[in-house]
Design an enzyme around this catalytic site. Structure first.
Site, PDB file in Angstrom:
ATOM      1  N   HIS A 191       0.863  -1.185   0.036  1.00  0.00           N
ATOM      2  CA  HIS A 191      -0.003  -0.097  -0.135  1.00  0.00           C
ATOM      3  C   HIS A 191       0.789   1.388   0.090  1.00  0.00           C
ATOM      4  O   HIS A 191       0.372   2.365  -0.399  1.00  0.00           O
ATOM      5  CB  HIS A 191      -0.911   0.067   1.275  1.00  0.00           C
ATOM      6  N   ASP A 216     -10.504  -3.934 -19.117  1.00  0.00           N
ATOM      7  CA  ASP A 216     -10.781  -5.019 -20.263  1.00  0.00           C
ATOM      8  C   ASP A 216      -9.456  -5.156 -21.026  1.00  0.00           C
ATOM      9  O   ASP A 216      -9.035  -4.245 -21.902  1.00  0.00           O
ATOM     10  CB  ASP A 216     -11.861  -4.286 -21.232  1.00  0.00           C
TER      11      ASP A 216
END
Ligand code: H5L
Length: 465
Positions: free
Chosen positions: A173, A411
């Site tokens: 993180h 995608d």
């Protein structure tokens, strides 16, 4: 509970940015906004895609394309190919990429015989089953004379022949928040789909690493360093250590109709003139928080002790503060630019007949305190970390992810993901919250709980809608 499923490793690769990359070296300082996240080294998420093709197509076409598109994307996202340099004795940590040091990005390809249709579903699933699809990132890649060299990201791509592909990420993180990671995944997917990085500049997916926009006139960096020790244990739970297994995962979908119903309930419950922030985020969080507390109580064999009613319960989340800084940071700022928010209320009130209103109002107040602070989002930053001091993790529910980000837009050329899971919720008391795949304006809530509690939660959740 079954052990973690096994996958067969097909290839282990180390991906470098392409040879024409302008910078051979990049160093970024750790800002005060990165400090709270320095110990969360196992943020994990998983994207599942339908892939009705044989394994040969995966080996001959998908693997080479993913390798070259990742390399081309790293040209723009250099820190992800680098490491966190953590000084052993003195000095400040920094993010560092160096071609000369041979820094690369780990990419693993594997094959699984698990039931893909079941994995991508919303129904109760064994939490162990998803973990085989996530790369294990070593704690340190090496130790030099003066610092630990800590990796920042790894990806595992798993084929389920004739059924699906899973892309699992493990991220530290300290390098980026969810907005930046989702941008990176969208960038990689776009390059893979189009075979070029030329389109990135038209889509705001070229990141900005400019740290000079993070002003620190009040010495927040020193304050946060000094305060981190006090909250280390609590903060580290949300993405370090082993996952708590023996859990089931379920995805709960709230459609726009459900959300409107929840909003109406709050509007009807609240008194005239009472200002409660009624948004998708506040009602979803308020609702899940109260259902969670009720499900915990439902598991108790005895009546809870009287004073349990007076115990304070906490709900933590973060606000994206890119647009809130003065001057604002650009939307494509890559790194951590989030402010912790903390809602609290008494247990008794939260499980009572108006508990949902109390919870929603508390979440809304925590947002107003931070996001709508007239003095600016950083005005009370000196208390961001100390606010959490002493909170028992049993009394805390946190949120990972956000419905604001385009997780289902990733995608690679195989259509939108069938499922997006934030798997690191298995580590601690967390819910995940992302935008719905199916319903414009809806959300998906992910939970990972012991089976008995999940059954109780699901019943309370459905009944209350
Ligand atoms: N789109 C649509 N509507 C909008 C938008 C938008 N972008 N922005 C504002 N609106 C409108 C809508 O009408 C909202 O109403 P509604 O929701 O009812 O339709 C309305 O404005 C209010 O929206 P708001 O955003 O001002 O207020 P909210 O909804 O009450 O939300 C909050 C407040 C502070 C939470 C929000 O503004 C915000 O900042 N959200 C982003 C928080 C964030 O960045 N979270 C991520 C933290 S980091 C990994 C796995 C996991 C992770 C990382 C990994 C996870 C990391 C994190 O979670 O592998 O690497």
């Amino acid at each position: 509970m079954d052990p973690i499923q096994k996958v067969k490793v097909l290839q282990k690769c180390q991906i470098s940015p392409p040879p024409d990359t302008k910078d051979e070296e990049l160093t970024l300082p750790i800002t005060f906004l990165d400090i709270p996240w320095l110990h969360l080294y196992k943020m994990q998420s998983l994207l599942l895609y339908d892939f009705p093709h044989p394994k040969t197509h995966f080996l001959d076409t998908i693997i080479p394309n993913l390798k070259s598109s990742l390399s081309l994307t790293l040209k723009h996202y250099l820190p992800l190919a680098g490491n966190l340099l953590m000084p052993i004795k003195t000095g400040k940590p920094k993010l560092h990429y160096s071609l000369a040091d041979g820094d690369t990005f780990p990419l693993i390809f594997s094959e699984s015989a698990q039931d893909f249709i079941s994995l991508k579903g919303h129904q109760p699933r064994n939490s162990n089953d998803l973990h085989a699809l996530l790369p294990v990132m070593p704690r340190n890649v090496r130790t030099t004379s003066d610092c630990k060299v800590i990796p920042l990201m790894a990806v595992q791509v798993t084929v389920f022949p004739s059924h699906g592909i899973a892309i699992g990420l493990t991220t530290h993180h300290c390098v980026a928040d969810a907005k930046s990671i989702v941008d990176f995944m969208n960038a990689w997917a776009s390059v893979n789909k189009l075979g070029t990085d030329e389109e990135l500049s038209y889509t705001n997916l070229i990141p900005s690493f400019d740290r000079s926009i993070i002003h620190d006139p009040c010495g927040l960096e020193d304050t946060f360093w000094n305060q981190m020790q006090d909250v280390l244990e609590l903060f580290s739970r949300f993405g370090s250590g082993p996952p708590q297994f023996n859990k089931v995962r379920v995805t709960f979908v709230l459609t726009p109709v459900d959300i409107q119903r929840l909003k109406n309930k709050v509007l009807n419950l609240r008194g005239l003139g009472q200002q409660t922030r009624v948004t998708t985020f506040t009602v979803t969080c308020g609702y899940v928080w109260t259902c969670m507390l009720k499900s915990k109580d439902a598991m108790l064999e005895e009546v809870p002790p009287q004073n349990d009613e007076n115990e304070i319960e906490y709900f933590s989340f973060t606000a994206n503060c890119r647009a809130l800084l003065r001057p604002p940071a650009p939307a494509n700022y890559f790194g951590n630019c989030i402010a912790p928010c903390l809602a609290k209320a008494r247990h008794g009130e939260l499980i009572g007949s108006e508990g949902f209103l109390v919870a929603t109002a508390a979440v809304g107040e925590a947002i107003d305190k931070r996001v709508n602070n007239k003095e600016g989002v950083l005005a009370d930053a000196k208390t961001w970390l100390t606010e959490s001091k002493g909170i028992l993790s049993e009394r805390l529910l946190g949120v990972s992810g956000s419905p604001r980000f385009d997780s289902y837009g990733v995608d690679f050329g195989w259509g939108k993901p069938e499922k997006y899971e934030i798997t690191s919720i298995d580590y601690a008391g967390l819910m995940s919250l992302i935008k719905s795949r199916e319903f414009e304006g809806g959300v998906e809530v992910g939970l990972s709980l012991p089976k008995i509690q999940m059954n109780a939660f699901a019943r309370i959740f459905e009944e209350g809608l």
